[in-house]
Design a protein around this motif. Structure first.
Motif, mmCIF file in Angstrom:
data_model
loop_
_atom_site.group_PDB
_atom_site.id
_atom_site.type_symbol
_atom_site.label_atom_id
_atom_site.label_comp_id
_atom_site.label_asym_id
_atom_site.label_seq_id
_atom_site.Cartn_x
_atom_site.Cartn_y
_atom_site.Cartn_z
ATOM 1 N N SER A 188 69.007 65.886 28.901
ATOM 2 C CA SER A 188 69.974 66.716 29.557
ATOM 3 C C SER A 188 70.686 67.719 28.746
ATOM 4 C CB SER A 188 71.371 65.623 29.670
ATOM 5 O OG SER A 188 71.738 65.092 28.775
ATOM 6 N N ALA A 189 70.226 67.857 27.535
ATOM 7 C CA ALA A 189 70.680 68.915 26.560
ATOM 8 C C ALA A 189 69.999 70.347 26.884
ATOM 9 C CB ALA A 189 70.220 68.595 25.026
ATOM 10 N N LEU A 190 68.851 70.183 27.833
ATOM 11 C CA LEU A 190 68.199 71.323 28.033
ATOM 12 C C LEU A 190 68.606 71.900 29.725
ATOM 13 C CD1 LEU A 190 64.654 71.200 26.780
ATOM 14 C CD2 LEU A 190 66.520 72.038 25.809
ATOM 15 N N GLY A 191 69.723 71.254 30.272
ATOM 16 C CA GLY A 191 70.121 71.460 31.435
ATOM 17 C C GLY A 191 69.648 70.367 32.390
ATOM 18 N N ARG A 192 70.158 70.727 33.750
ATOM 19 C CA ARG A 192 69.974 69.826 34.759
ATOM 20 C C ARG A 192 68.704 69.645 35.276
ATOM 21 N NH1 ARG A 192 73.371 70.844 40.303
ATOM 22 N NH2 ARG A 192 74.996 70.663 38.605
ATOM 23 N N THR A 193 67.704 70.434 35.018
ATOM 24 C CA THR A 193 66.405 70.212 35.581
ATOM 25 C C THR A 193 65.684 69.405 34.589
ATOM 26 O OG1 THR A 193 66.187 72.396 36.786
ATOM 27 C CG2 THR A 193 63.853 71.240 35.865
ATOM 28 N N ALA A 194 65.918 69.526 33.526
ATOM 29 C CA ALA A 194 64.889 68.768 32.336
ATOM 30 C C ALA A 194 65.713 67.230 32.419
ATOM 31 C CB ALA A 194 65.078 69.182 30.948
ATOM 32 N N GLY A 195 67.211 67.276 32.668
ATOM 33 C CA GLY A 195 67.879 65.872 32.675
ATOM 34 C C GLY A 195 67.340 65.044 33.714
ATOM 35 N N ILE A 196 67.206 65.830 35.003
ATOM 36 C CA ILE A 196 66.743 65.065 35.831
ATOM 37 C C ILE A 196 65.241 64.418 35.727
ATOM 38 C CG2 ILE A 196 65.905 64.843 38.359
ATOM 39 C CD1 ILE A 196 68.170 67.025 38.785
ATOM 40 N N GLY A 197 64.609 65.358 35.099
ATOM 41 C CA GLY A 197 62.959 64.953 34.591
ATOM 42 C C GLY A 197 63.096 63.561 33.811
ATOM 43 N N GLY A 198 63.865 63.711 32.865
ATOM 44 C CA GLY A 198 64.171 62.354 31.781
ATOM 45 C C GLY A 198 64.444 61.228 32.519
ATOM 46 N N ALA A 199 65.450 61.324 33.331
ATOM 47 C CA ALA A 199 65.962 60.104 34.027
ATOM 48 C C ALA A 199 64.863 59.612 35.109
ATOM 49 C CB ALA A 199 67.045 60.388 35.331
ATOM 50 N N LEU A 200 64.085 60.467 35.687
ATOM 51 C CA LEU A 200 62.844 59.995 36.415
ATOM 52 C C LEU A 200 61.690 59.433 35.542
ATOM 53 C CD1 LEU A 200 62.442 62.832 38.946
ATOM 54 C CD2 LEU A 200 63.321 60.545 39.309
ATOM 55 N N PHE A 201 61.543 60.008 34.342
ATOM 56 C CA PHE A 201 60.638 59.246 33.422
ATOM 57 C C PHE A 201 61.051 57.769 33.243
ATOM 58 C CE2 PHE A 201 57.305 61.166 30.410
ATOM 59 C CZ PHE A 201 56.845 59.917 30.231
ATOM 60 N N LEU A 202 62.446 57.630 33.057
ATOM 61 C CA LEU A 202 63.042 56.255 32.863
ATOM 62 C C LEU A 202 62.794 55.361 33.870
ATOM 63 C CD1 LEU A 202 64.692 54.288 30.959
ATOM 64 C CD2 LEU A 202 66.827 55.195 31.798
ATOM 65 N N LEU A 203 62.900 56.139 34.941
ATOM 66 C CA LEU A 203 62.706 55.018 36.430
ATOM 67 C C LEU A 203 61.316 54.722 36.576
ATOM 68 C CD1 LEU A 203 63.760 53.747 39.063
ATOM 69 C CD2 LEU A 203 63.486 56.276 40.012
ATOM 70 N N SER A 204 60.356 55.555 36.338
ATOM 71 C CA SER A 204 58.960 55.401 36.429
ATOM 72 C C SER A 204 58.486 54.231 35.421
ATOM 73 C CB SER A 204 58.281 56.516 36.192
ATOM 74 O OG SER A 204 56.771 56.263 36.274
ATOM 75 N N ASP A 205 58.998 54.467 34.203
ATOM 76 C CA ASP A 205 58.601 53.305 33.156
ATOM 77 C C ASP A 205 59.398 51.883 33.565
ATOM 78 O OD1 ASP A 205 56.946 54.875 32.410
ATOM 79 O OD2 ASP A 205 57.598 55.116 30.182
ATOM 80 N N THR A 206 60.463 51.953 34.115
ATOM 81 C CA THR A 206 61.066 51.030 34.342
ATOM 82 C C THR A 206 60.569 50.050 35.489
ATOM 83 O OG1 THR A 206 63.317 51.690 33.907
ATOM 84 C CG2 THR A 206 63.446 49.828 35.217
ATOM 85 N N LEU A 207 60.238 50.673 36.512
ATOM 86 C CA LEU A 207 59.210 50.231 37.586
ATOM 87 C C LEU A 207 57.993 49.601 37.019
ATOM 88 C CD1 LEU A 207 59.417 53.089 40.296
ATOM 89 C CD2 LEU A 207 60.569 50.726 40.268
ATOM 90 N N ILE A 208 57.359 50.092 36.097
ATOM 91 C CA ILE A 208 55.877 49.541 35.427
ATOM 92 C C ILE A 208 56.511 48.124 34.676
ATOM 93 C CG2 ILE A 208 54.462 49.596 33.471
ATOM 94 C CD1 ILE A 208 54.303 52.786 33.885
ATOM 95 N N ALA A 209 57.631 48.441 34.071
ATOM 96 C CA ALA A 209 58.213 47.060 33.268
ATOM 97 C C ALA A 209 58.517 45.961 34.203
ATOM 98 C CB ALA A 209 59.448 47.404 32.396
ATOM 99 N N THR A 210 59.086 46.371 35.539
ATOM 100 C CA THR A 210 59.137 45.362 36.466
ATOM 101 C C THR A 210 57.980 44.440 36.914
ATOM 102 O OG1 THR A 210 59.291 46.764 38.340
ATOM 103 C CG2 THR A 210 61.572 46.104 37.015
ATOM 104 N N GLY A 211 56.846 45.522 37.106
ATOM 105 C CA GLY A 211 55.724 44.800 37.406
ATOM 106 C C GLY A 211 55.045 43.907 36.308
ATOM 107 N N VAL A 212 55.018 44.282 35.035
ATOM 108 C CA VAL A 212 54.690 43.649 34.025
ATOM 109 C C VAL A 212 55.494 42.001 33.998
ATOM 110 C CG1 VAL A 212 54.304 43.212 31.399
ATOM 111 C CG2 VAL A 212 54.223 45.391 32.576
ATOM 112 N N ALA A 213 56.840 42.215 34.428
ATOM 113 C CA ALA A 213 57.588 41.021 34.413
ATOM 114 C C ALA A 213 57.286 40.403 35.625
ATOM 115 C CB ALA A 213 59.005 41.375 34.349
ATOM 116 N N GLU A 214 56.721 40.836 36.566
ATOM 117 C CA GLU A 214 56.159 40.012 37.727
ATOM 118 C C GLU A 214 57.507 39.833 38.636
ATOM 119 O OE1 GLU A 214 53.914 36.486 36.832
ATOM 120 O OE2 GLU A 214 52.174 37.681 36.288
ATOM 121 N N TRP A 215 58.255 40.978 38.743
ATOM 122 C CA TRP A 215 59.480 40.982 39.770
ATOM 123 C C TRP A 215 58.769 41.367 40.774
ATOM 124 C CZ3 TRP A 215 64.684 43.386 37.414
ATOM 125 C CH2 TRP A 215 64.967 42.552 36.528
#
Length: 229
Positions: A169-196
């Motif tokens: 988010s230090a680089l502005g809104r565009t990059a900040g949204i990108g960072g948040a989406l990266f977190l969301l994407s990898d969280t989806l992977i983690a929930t799959g590994v956890a077999e949710w």
């Protein structure tokens, strides 16, 4: 004799610079068009259950984005972050725990590159608190359902990923949204590994958020770099 034909007179200096600039612009547009086409093929393949299309298109995504960054004169750390992402993409094409750990390590190296790239620019401490709570809550909820040998690696990676998402988010809104989406994407992977329980076509949602994340981080960085020159 016209001025253009005079052997002792040269054209304006900007004319010599314009041709290389036009060439770089064409290459940048070609790379971005290729990235868009590879994205369409990859996501379409996932929706159509065409595994071969995904295997062929996914490895093209980050190299095309790297080519775009290079033609735009982007920073080397951004190129390195995307190449480490490419390494993670390739590793995760294989459905095995060693490949998963290798991919996680490659993505982690990419997050380090992003963190160095973001530097010490100021960010909102309230946003940092929100990301911290999200990290603690997610790891706590996933912990018992993760394989025992993956708990520590996933927790460490999650800490690094969350720091990258917050600092983006230090680089502005565009990059900040990108960072948040990266977190969301990898969280989806983690929930799959956890077999949710998963959304229909979980691979599609993982890839669409990941691709958007890398694209927004890239364009946000390039925009910020151009603004400070």
């Amino acid at each position: 004799m016209s001025a253009a034909g005079s052997p002792g007179r040269q054209g304006p200096s900007w004319a010599a610079d314009q041709a290389p600039a036009d060439g770089r612009d064409r290459l940048a547009r070609a790379a971005l068009t290729g990235f868009a086409l590879a994205t369409a093929v990859d996501l379409g393949s996932l929706l159509a259950h065409w595994h071969l299309g995904h295997v062929l298109a996914k490895p093209l995504l980050m190299p095309l984005l790297v080519a775009y960054v290079i033609t735009r004169g982007g920073p080397r750390l951004l190129v390195a972050a995307l190449l480490f992402g490419w390494g993670g993409d390739l590793a995760l094409l294989f459905d095995a725990e060693p490949a998963f750990l290798l991919g996680m390590g490659s993505f982690a190296a990419g997050h380090v590159c992003y963190l160095v790239l973001f530097g010490r620019r100021t960010t909102n401490p309230l946003l940092g608190g929100a990301y911290g709570l999200a990290l603690i809550g997610t790891v706590a909820l996933l912990w018992a359902d993760l394989p025992a040998d993956l708990r520590i690696p996933v927790a460490g990676y999650s800490l690094l990923l969350t720091a990258m998402a917050y600092r983006s988010s230090a680089l502005g809104r565009t990059a900040g949204i990108g960072g948040a989406l990266f977190l969301l994407s990898d969280t989806l992977i983690a929930t799959g590994v956890a077999e949710w329980p998963q959304l229909p076509r979980p691979d599609f949602w993982i890839m669409v958020t990941y691709i958007a994340a890398q694209y927004l981080l890239t364009t946000g960085t390039l925009t910020r770099e151009a603004g400070v020159r």
